[in-house]
Design a protein around this motif. Structure first.
Motif, short mmCIF file in Angstrom:
data_model
loop_
_atom_site.label_atom_id
_atom_site.label_comp_id
_atom_site.label_asym_id
_atom_site.label_seq_id
_atom_site.Cartn_x
_atom_site.Cartn_y
_atom_site.Cartn_z
N UNK A 74 0.82 -1.22 0.00
CA UNK A 74 0.00 0.00 0.00
C UNK A 74 0.85 1.27 0.00
N UNK A 75 1.94 1.25 0.78
CA UNK A 75 2.81 2.43 0.83
C UNK A 75 3.48 2.66 -0.51
N UNK A 76 3.85 1.57 -1.18
CA UNK A 76 4.48 1.71 -2.50
C UNK A 76 3.49 2.27 -3.52
N UNK A 77 2.23 1.80 -3.47
CA UNK A 77 1.23 2.29 -4.39
C UNK A 77 0.93 3.76 -4.16
N UNK A 78 0.92 4.19 -2.89
CA UNK A 78 0.70 5.61 -2.60
C UNK A 78 1.84 6.46 -3.13
N UNK A 79 3.08 5.97 -2.96
CA UNK A 79 4.23 6.70 -3.47
C UNK A 79 4.18 6.78 -5.00
N UNK A 80 3.78 5.67 -5.63
CA UNK A 80 3.75 5.62 -7.08
C UNK A 80 2.68 6.56 -7.64
N UNK A 81 1.53 6.66 -6.94
CA UNK A 81 0.47 7.55 -7.41
C UNK A 81 0.91 9.01 -7.34
N UNK A 82 1.75 9.35 -6.35
CA UNK A 82 2.25 10.72 -6.25
C UNK A 82 3.23 11.04 -7.37
N UNK A 83 4.01 10.04 -7.77
CA UNK A 83 4.98 10.27 -8.84
C UNK A 83 4.32 10.33 -10.21
N UNK A 84 3.07 9.86 -10.33
CA UNK A 84 2.40 9.89 -11.63
C UNK A 84 2.19 11.31 -12.13
N UNK A 85 1.88 12.23 -11.19
CA UNK A 85 1.68 13.61 -11.61
C UNK A 85 2.96 14.19 -12.20
N UNK A 86 4.10 13.90 -11.57
CA UNK A 86 5.38 14.37 -12.09
C UNK A 86 5.65 13.76 -13.46
N UNK A 87 5.32 12.46 -13.59
CA UNK A 87 5.58 11.78 -14.85
C UNK A 87 4.74 12.38 -15.98
N UNK A 88 3.48 12.73 -15.68
CA UNK A 88 2.62 13.32 -16.70
C UNK A 88 3.10 14.71 -17.10
N UNK A 89 3.61 15.47 -16.14
CA UNK A 89 4.17 16.78 -16.47
C UNK A 89 5.39 16.63 -17.37
N UNK A 90 6.25 15.66 -17.05
CA UNK A 90 7.42 15.42 -17.88
C UNK A 90 7.02 14.91 -19.26
N UNK A 91 5.97 14.12 -19.31
CA UNK A 91 5.47 13.62 -20.60
C UNK A 91 5.00 14.78 -21.48
N UNK A 92 4.26 15.70 -20.87
CA UNK A 92 3.80 16.87 -21.62
C UNK A 92 4.99 17.68 -22.13
N UNK A 93 6.01 17.85 -21.28
CA UNK A 93 7.20 18.60 -21.69
C UNK A 93 7.95 17.87 -22.79
N UNK A 94 8.02 16.53 -22.70
CA UNK A 94 8.73 15.76 -23.71
C UNK A 94 8.08 15.90 -25.08
N UNK A 95 6.75 15.74 -25.13
CA UNK A 95 6.08 15.83 -26.42
C UNK A 95 6.00 17.27 -26.92
N UNK A 96 6.05 18.23 -25.99
CA UNK A 96 6.15 19.62 -26.41
C UNK A 96 7.49 19.84 -27.11
N UNK A 97 8.55 19.20 -26.59
CA UNK A 97 9.86 19.28 -27.25
C UNK A 97 9.83 18.60 -28.61
N UNK A 98 9.12 17.47 -28.71
CA UNK A 98 8.98 16.79 -30.00
C UNK A 98 8.31 17.71 -31.03
#
Length: 254
Positions: free
Chosen positions: A2-26
């Motif tokens: 459960x603690x790992x899943x909570x940590x992973x859900x928090x990192x998803x927001x960062x990953x989506x922001x980086x994804x937006x920045x990556x495709x913006x660079x593309x």
């Protein structure tokens, strides 16, 4: 777990922001290339895109576990079509993330002699199949909602008393067929628009999956669209994903 899943859900927001920045660079790299910008600037944008991609792979190291857990939960859904589509989609996402982890390990030198092209193609195949299942689920839910809306409208509206035209004559049948088909088409389109307007999570999920599916289609060479279109689709789908994180009620359930 459960603690790992909570940590992973928090990192998803960062990953989506980086994804937006990556495709913006593309998209920016494609625009610079078409505009005849300097090679140095285009190279800098390309390097930034590569670094963002590598950072995203790092943040996705635990996503396979989350996808497997999501598949376990979806097995208990009562609707057979939703159970099949969602469960198999999560399992394909787990395999996609596993391949992505191998790619990250190869690029970082953790694992030697990793065939980057082979593992990249394999990961995009799993990604494509997951998206096909997601779109199938969206269309299925859309169909159910449209049928329910049609039944509700039929129950509220009084039965038509207009006399039926005599279709025994070919001339009469031909003159009636086209207006009838246009009327039916207009009603279905109006019904579709009403259902999507009343169900923003479904609309958002449908748009996001539609944008995303062009990415693996291009990378696998099934339907090449070019870097500019891929960048625009990836950026749009990333914005939709960020919206579901900022406003959880927009996330399609289950």
């Amino acid at each position: 777990m459960d603690s790992w899943l909570r940590f992973n859900s928090q990192s998803q927001a960062k990953e989506k922001m980086l994804r937006a920045a990556q495709y913006a660079c593309t998209l920016l790299g494609y625009t610079l290339h078409k505009g005849g910008a300097g090679a140095q600037l285009a190279q800098t944008v390309g390097q930034l895109e590569a670094h963002l991609s590598l950072t995203r792979k790092l943040l996705r190291l635990g996503n396979s576990v989350e996808a497997v857990e999501a598949a376990k939960r979806s097995v208990h859904l009562s609707d057979g079509v939703l159970r099949l589509c969602i469960t198999v989609s999560h399992l394909n996402r787990a395999m996609y993330f596993a391949c992505d982890n191998v790619l990250w390990a190869g690029k970082m030198g953790v694992v030697s002699k990793v065939d980057q092209h082979k593992w990249s193609q394999r990961s995009f195949k799993y990604y494509l199949f997951a998206l096909i299942l997601n779109l199938t689920r969206d269309v299925y839910e859309l169909h159910l909602l449209m049928e329910r809306e049609a039944r509700q409208r039929a129950a509220k509206s009084p039965p038509s008393r207009d006399p039926s035209p005599d279709l025994s004559s070919p001339a009469v049948a031909a003159s009636v067929a086209l207006p009838y088909l246009l009327t039916c088409l207009h009603r279905r389109l109006h019904l579709l628009a009403t259902v999507l307007h009343n169900n923003p999570p479904l609309l958002l999920d449908l748009l996001r999956n539609t944008c995303d599916i062009f990415i693996p289609l291009d990378r696998l060479g099934i339907y090449p669209t070019g870097r500019g279109f891929v960048g625009a689709c990836g950026l749009a789908s990333s914005v939709f994903s960020i919206l579901t994180i900022l406003h959880p009620w927009l996330k399609l359930k289950p």
